[in-house]
Design a protein around this motif. Structure first.
Motif, mmCIF file in Angstrom:
data_model
loop_
_atom_site.group_PDB
_atom_site.id
_atom_site.type_symbol
_atom_site.label_atom_id
_atom_site.label_comp_id
_atom_site.label_asym_id
_atom_site.label_seq_id
_atom_site.Cartn_x
_atom_site.Cartn_y
_atom_site.Cartn_z
ATOM 1 N N ARG A 77 58.513 46.848 38.942
ATOM 2 C CA ARG A 77 57.420 45.915 38.645
ATOM 3 C C ARG A 77 56.135 46.269 39.393
ATOM 4 O O ARG A 77 55.044 46.091 38.873
ATOM 5 C CB ARG A 77 57.841 44.487 39.017
ATOM 6 N N GLU B 105 56.901 59.949 42.480
ATOM 7 C CA GLU B 105 57.124 59.524 41.096
ATOM 8 C C GLU B 105 58.417 60.145 40.584
ATOM 9 O O GLU B 105 58.648 61.347 40.734
ATOM 10 C CB GLU B 105 55.954 59.952 40.212
ATOM 11 N N LYS C 228 58.121 56.389 37.252
ATOM 12 C CA LYS C 228 58.134 55.188 38.098
ATOM 13 C C LYS C 228 57.722 55.559 39.520
ATOM 14 O O LYS C 228 58.071 56.635 40.020
ATOM 15 C CB LYS C 228 59.538 54.575 38.132
ATOM 16 N N SER D 12 53.125 48.382 41.024
ATOM 17 C CA SER D 12 52.367 49.526 40.512
ATOM 18 C C SER D 12 52.063 50.528 41.622
ATOM 19 O O SER D 12 52.204 50.241 42.818
ATOM 20 C CB SER D 12 51.048 49.035 39.910
ATOM 21 N N PHE D 13 51.614 51.707 41.211
ATOM 22 C CA PHE D 13 51.189 52.709 42.180
ATOM 23 C C PHE D 13 50.059 52.173 43.053
ATOM 24 O O PHE D 13 49.928 52.538 44.223
ATOM 25 C CB PHE D 13 50.723 53.985 41.454
ATOM 26 N N GLU D 14 49.224 51.289 42.497
ATOM 27 C CA GLU D 14 48.089 50.740 43.242
ATOM 28 C C GLU D 14 48.540 49.719 44.284
ATOM 29 O O GLU D 14 47.930 49.587 45.353
ATOM 30 C CB GLU D 14 47.084 50.092 42.283
ATOM 31 N N GLN D 15 49.597 48.971 43.984
ATOM 32 C CA GLN D 15 50.067 47.934 44.908
ATOM 33 C C GLN D 15 50.914 48.495 46.045
ATOM 34 O O GLN D 15 50.905 47.950 47.156
ATOM 35 C CB GLN D 15 50.902 46.901 44.137
#
Length: 334
Positions: free
Chosen positions: A55, A92, A96, A57-60
């Motif tokens: 759930r 990654e 994911k 993200s790469f940003e979070q």
């Protein structure tokens, strides 16, 4: 922590090669939990936990991973994300986001006594203080804003009395969050999900001759699963813990002895303010509401996953009703 995404040995080995951790000896899926895909991964260099984030993200994710790095650097017993030669800790796999952390020693204590509660209480306070200078900021993504968005989606799935309770408690928490007293609460990065199954204990080693043995005693060996962490009130984090570590599971009532031990140990490191003592009953309600909502979501709007085992939402409905019934009861100041 269910297995949503299957990881092959070849994919795991590719990551391990990048981290220079030797040959993969074992890769085993972890069935507990419902948020991410987790595997125990053993290599020639040690034991690790591989997580694929379903759930987040790469940003979070830099917030969570760097927060663990920050705490580990300050000597707290938390998983330390493994870095490659360039210092990268976020990877990654199958599209994911993924991370690898060291596996903590010991096991869970699902029937805690005063000794366990004291250790977790003191360690929680140390974690709060250690996070004060953490430079990144991310709100608690399962906080009030999420409750407000999620409750309307859940209401059609509930019995009338459950729907009424959910609406009323959400309104109460919205009013509380808008108050001046709430604004005075100290805050910073919190774990937000420090349940019994997110803490590890290990048996104490044999005592030297002449020292009283502590048979059956265990010491805390670490906190893990920081992937609900975010900036919120420290009191909310304490309330989450009290609602799990210090309750009678059948009734949802607080066990006064364990709860007092937990709070006393916490305050031995960071004393609570008068406002915190006064608002603790309200935050106990908030913590119960948060997990009732998330468990209702997982039951009524589930995702498919191998080994998925959603938790029973009726437990936190029972806890919330108990906290409301004792709304003006608070632990004495220490």
């Amino acid at each position: 922590m269910a297995v949503f995404t299957e990881v092959t040995l070849e994919q795991a080995q590719a990551l391990i090669n990048r981290l220079d951790l030797g040959q993969v000896l074992e890769l085993r899926g972890i069935g507990a939990g419902i948020e991410n895909t987790n595997y125990f991964l053993t290599t020639e260099r040690g034991e690790f936990v591989l997580t694929l984030f379903e759930r987040l993200s790469f940003e979070q994710l830099p917030f969570y991973l760097q927060f663990m790095k920050h705490l580990a650097a300050r000597g707290l017993a938390v998983p330390d994300p493994q870095a490659d030669a360039r210092g990268e800790i976020l990877f990654e796999i199958q599209g994911k986001p993924a991370a690898l952390v060291n596996k903590l020693r010991g096991g869970h204590q699902l029937a805690p006594d005063l000794f366990h509660c004291e250790q977790v209480g003191a360690a929680l306070a140390r974690m709060h203080l250690a996070g004060q200078d953490f430079p990144l900021h991310q709100p608690n993504l399962r906080g009030l804003a999420w409750w407000t968005d999620t409750v309307p989606v859940l209401l059609p799935h509930l019995a009338p009395e459950q729907a009424a309770l959910l609406r009323e408690e959400l309104a109460y928490q919205q009013q509380l969050a808008a108050s001046q007293s709430f604004a005075e609460l100290p805050r910073g990065p919190i774990h937000a999900d420090l349940f019994r199954d997110n803490v590890m204990f290990e048996l104490l080693p044999p005592q030297p001759e002449g020292v009283q043995p502590l048979q059956g005693r265990e010491r805390l060996s670490g906190f893990f699963d920081f992937y609900f962490a975010g900036v919120d009130t420290w009191l909310f984090d304490l309330a989450v813990c009290l609602n799990d570590w210090c309750i009678d599971l059948a009734s949802g009532r607080l066990d006064e002895a364990r709860a007092q031990a937990f709070v006393t140990a916490y305050e031995s490191v960071r004393p609570l303010s008068g406002t915190e003592h006064r608002l603790l009953p309200a935050l106990l309600r908030a913590a119960a509401l948060r997990f009732w909502i998330s468990r209702l979501w997982d039951v009524h709007l589930p995702r498919q996953a191998s080994l998925l085992k959603p938790h029973d939402p009726s437990h936190f409905e029972r806890v919330l009703r108990e906290r409301i019934a004792r709304a003006w009861h608070a632990l004495p100041s220490t």
